[in-house]
Design an enzyme around this catalytic site. Structure first.
Site, short mmCIF file in Angstrom:
data_model
loop_
_atom_site.label_atom_id
_atom_site.label_comp_id
_atom_site.label_asym_id
_atom_site.label_seq_id
_atom_site.Cartn_x
_atom_site.Cartn_y
_atom_site.Cartn_z
N GLU A 237 0.81 -1.22 0.00
CA GLU A 237 0.00 0.00 0.00
C GLU A 237 0.84 1.27 0.00
O GLU A 237 1.74 1.43 0.83
CB GLU A 237 -0.94 0.01 1.21
CG GLU A 237 -1.90 1.19 1.21
CD GLU A 237 -3.00 1.05 2.26
OE1 GLU A 237 -3.87 1.94 2.33
OE2 GLU A 237 -3.00 0.05 3.00
N LYS A 253 -8.77 -1.21 1.08
CA LYS A 253 -9.81 -1.68 2.00
C LYS A 253 -10.60 -2.76 1.29
O LYS A 253 -11.15 -2.54 0.20
CB LYS A 253 -10.76 -0.55 2.42
CG LYS A 253 -10.23 0.28 3.57
CD LYS A 253 -10.12 -0.55 4.82
CE LYS A 253 -9.19 0.11 5.84
NZ LYS A 253 -8.78 -0.86 6.86
#
Length: 432
Positions: A237, A253
């Site tokens: 990420e 997410k």
């Protein structure tokens, strides 16, 4: 006052090898920093960087900002974007100050709030063109060091781990988070468990990283050797990137574990992409990041070109969104970090209240986990990961953490299993 040795640094092209192979030859050099993309693609996984022997160290972003302002240089075209500057980490716990918290939790720290080193000379890799360049005034010295043989690997096995939660206690923390959400106190919070272990005396953290990067290749991997503190990260990420004033965040997410059977794996992808819970969780964090970036962006420039896109990694599938903006004139990369740190995908929303719930339920510092590792260049550019899928070695102990975003639809048992799935490849790398 620190000054840049040369406004136009020396550039030397050397043989293109895996960044970790070159890093192995520099293991005896002070403050080794490897920022590596192991899972490669044209746009997201093109660059890696390696540096050591810094000219200065800072433990406050204001000191870094002052130096970058005084020593700004133009980007040399056709080369990897980090061409000298500061690199290091910011811990999650440093985020309390950035968020203006009046009474941050008084937990025992797992590591310093931040450490940045000033690297005047950097080795940059272009994986698309398969080229490597030493950029900086000490290119000849670094090139000589890179020609040495790497020392033999040591052991990297840790067998006995202890979580700060029992399974019932972790599931109870998830249930309590859902109660906060249903009461309207928060919309979402990221709850994690931390596994710790004693580090064996002969443990080789870099050998562990070499195993980890193979078992869990990631786009924003890193290895830091800062003496007593070492970090091995395989993060997928990006927290935020700044390049010529253009800003990009890539919040993750939504997660499903991968399956070796192609049919079951495809079914898991379909389940993830159709999940109302996971999409709602992603969209909530996108809204938080849009708000964070709007604080330092030109009006009307915040955009979401990708919402809930699919990205697949060694052991998980993720939903990933992209939020972009253009920085306001007069603001730099340090202003950007202060505006959005810690990343919304690993706090929840609203951010400060979610952080308070996390502290109440986890009852310990997070250290580097959910912080950021990255660089801020003399050329004004910057790039930081969110430090997940990471092992921290500090104070004689190893720490590995994992968890997930909790929403009103979260099921405690499933969230416990997801926390283990996310760290499974890390734990495998500690095995013989």
């Amino acid at each position: 006052m620190l000054t840049r040795p040369h406004s136009t640094p020396q550039v030397t092209e050397i043989a293109y090898l895996e960044p970790a192979l070159y890093a192995a030859r520099l293991r005896d050099q002070p403050n080794l920093t490897l920022l590596e993309t192991v899972m490669r693609q044209e746009h997201l996984g093109r660059w890696s960087f390696l540096a050591c022997n810094p000219s200065a160290t800072a433990r406050a972003l204001d000191d870094v900002q002052r130096d970058l302002t005084k020593n700004r240089v133009e980007t040399l075209p056709g080369l990897p974007p980090f061409q000298g500057g500061w690199a290091g980490f910011i811990s999650y716990d440093a985020g309390w100050a950035f968020q203006g918290a009046k009474h941050p939790p008084a937990f025992k720290p797992l590591c310093p709030d931040m450490i940045f080193h000033r690297y005047d000379t950097v080795l940059g890799f272009d994986h698309l063109q398969e080229r490597a360049f030493i950029i900086g005034p000490d290119a000849a010295k670094l090139e000589k060091l890179l020609k040495r043989k790497a020392p033999p690997k040591g052991p990297h096995v840790i067998k006995v781990w202890q979580s700060n939660f029992t399974r019932p206690d972790y599931e109870a923390a998830i249930a309590r988070t859902v109660e906060y959400i249903l009461a309207g106190d928060i919309f979402q919070a990221n709850i994690t468990q931390c596994f710790s272990a004693e580090i064996p005396q002969d443990f080789d953290a870099f050998a562990f990283y070499q195993t980890l990067r193979t078992k869990n290749p990631a786009t924003f991997a890193a290895f830091l050797d800062y003496g007593d503190l070492k970090v091995a990260s395989s993060s997928p990420e990006r927290l935020v990137k700044m390049e010529a004033g253009h800003l990009e965040a890539r919040p993750i997410k939504g997660t499903r574990k991968r399956d070796g059977d192609p049919a079951r794996d495809a079914a898991l992808i379909a389940e993830l992409q159709s999940s109302r819970k996971d999409r709602a969780e992603n969209v909530m964090i996108v809204d938080l990041l849009r708000n964070d970036l709007s604080r330092i962006s030109k009006p009307g420039t915040v955009k979401v070109p990708i919402l809930c896109g699919l990205e697949s990694y060694a052991n998980v599938h993720h939903l990933v969104s992209v939020v972009e903006a253009e920085a306001r004139d007069g603001l730099d990369a340090v202003d950007l970090i202060k505006a959005i740190f810690p990343g919304g995908s690993i706090t929840g929303a609203p951010k400060i209240r979610a952080m308070e719930v996390i502290a109440e339920l986890e009852q310990q510092a997070r250290g580097l986990y959910c912080g950021g590792i990255g660089w801020l260049g003399f050329n004004g550019n910057a790039d930081f990961n969110i430090t997940i899928r990471t092992a921290l070695f500090s104070g004689g102990k190893a720490y590995v953490q994992g968890g997930g975003g909790i929403t009103a639809r979260s099921e405690p048992a499933a969230e416990y299993e997801e926390s283990l799935t996310k760290i499974s490849r890390i734990m495998e790398a500690f095995k013989p």
